[in-house]
Design an enzyme around this catalytic site. Sequence first.
Site, PDB file in Angstrom:
ATOM      1  CG  ASP A  15      72.201  12.074  21.918  1.00 38.57           C
ATOM      2  OD1 ASP A  15      72.450  12.578  23.342  1.00 38.57           O
ATOM      3  OD2 ASP A  15      71.030  13.130  21.567  1.00 38.57           O
ATOM      4  CD  GLU A 187      67.604   9.868  28.665  1.00 39.81           C
ATOM      5  OE1 GLU A 187      66.518   9.996  27.485  1.00 39.81           O
ATOM      6  OE2 GLU A 187      67.890  10.504  29.198  1.00 39.81           O
TER       7      GLU A 187
END
Length: 535
Positions: A15, A187
């Site tokens: 991420d 997302e």
Amino acid sequence: MTTIQNPILKGFNPDPSILRVEDDYYIATSTFEWFPGVQIHHSRDLVHWELIGHPLDERRLLDMRGNPNSGGIWAPCLSYHEGVFYLIYTDVKSLAGAFKDTPNYLTTATDIRGPWSDPVYLNSSGFDPSLFHDDDGRKWLVNLIWDHRKNRNPFHGIVLQEYSETEGKLIGPKEVIFKGTELGCTEGPHIYKRNGWYYLMTAEGGTGYEHAVTVARSRSLNGPYEVDPGNPILTSHGDLSLPLQKAGHGSLVETQNGEWYLVHLCSRPLPGLQQSPLGRETAIQKCEWTEDGWIRPVNGQRPQLEVQAPDLHAAPVSIPVDCDHFDEPSLSAAYSTLREPADASWLSLTERPGYLRLYGRQSLNSHFSQSLIAKRIQHFSFEAETAVEFEPEHFQQMAGLICYYNSKNYYYLRISRDEQLGKTLNVLIGDNGAYDEALSEELSVEDWDQCFLKVRIEGDEVQFLASQDRESWMKVGGPLQFGHLSDEYATRHTDGFFTDWGFTGAFVGLCVQDLSGEKKAADFDYFICRSTEEF
């Protein structure tokens, strides 16, 4: 031509959120249940990267006691405006089943190395928050909204709300600005502004083998957003022969010279297996803008192992040492602990100078008080070694060398005590919650004052060894499967709901347990962690 070798951040660094401040580049990555929270790597050339610390390094900033496996810090976002660093993060408190408890916070600092401010609570509507600083000085939070309702899309959409710095809270209306594409699982939002366009970059397809980076744009911050006709701009989906899989969750940066790069998560599965024990890592791709204003990786939609480096001066960094003799008064930044900081109640580097002393606490099942320090495993050919002095008084006291994925999946070469054999060795196995032992009969080491313990990893094989003199080594148990310490192996679902998630990666560490509560201590003389790959 200088090239960048991917992954740039090896071993459980997912991420990525990249940021440039003048000539310095920073990447923040997720740490989940591992403490301290958020890894920050630094570079000046995008080629060489160095771990410089963790912003969430105090209990006032992060308290994860009781957090589930793969809970904790998800998808941090690092940004900068007018001399201040902003870090947004989620501390996931629950995630199994229909519901997610996802409080989001903001902390700031004028120096990337801290100190960081007391956290400001933002919301709990979903995860993957990101802060956008607009040209007019206003600040906007975007995050995924999670929908727990039956027969609904749980990835409800990307929500936008203004953040008031003077009031220290979100203000004004909330508006869903993007519902995603047909890939689903929308997302990881980030907003960028260029030539009058607002670009919304999202992660889609789920953070597995269908993962992807997608882009949409609008002339207005709150939309409507037009989807890039070339989506997904980056993905590994559909080609399991690619060495970098799961490519997705991207973040953009522009160099001082006007070159553009995209960092993204990826994984390197074991050959022939869809298991990635090194976890989700960070890679980088060089990009360019098309004439009609869309961003594209220059080497196409598929992630590349080698990428052209930017036109910047080379800036090599120091290579971490392989062996830690525990001569410093505190642990190096390379170590992580589970859910809470290392403190004097269970860890000391000064009580016996030159040794790490760990006091035994709760079991490997615990989500509260584990006496364990560990480093990320970053290579498929790897070994770790330590020397332990430990005199257990009964079978509830244990110490040794562990390969750990989570509280349900681990391999643990431990010293303990048997009523008949005295001090013994065995390998404890956690296999998705099922407990086993590698040896049916404990190996007696009653006359060993010091136990030398080693683990060797080669591909999918994990082999533990032990020695009394560090010269003659013997195997303890047979080879175990490295792939069992992976996201893919740890993820389980029942009746349509995920009951266990896997989002982290394999660690190697030192630990002590005392299930009696007597806090028996073990002393570790050194800890070696090194790649054995041939270059």
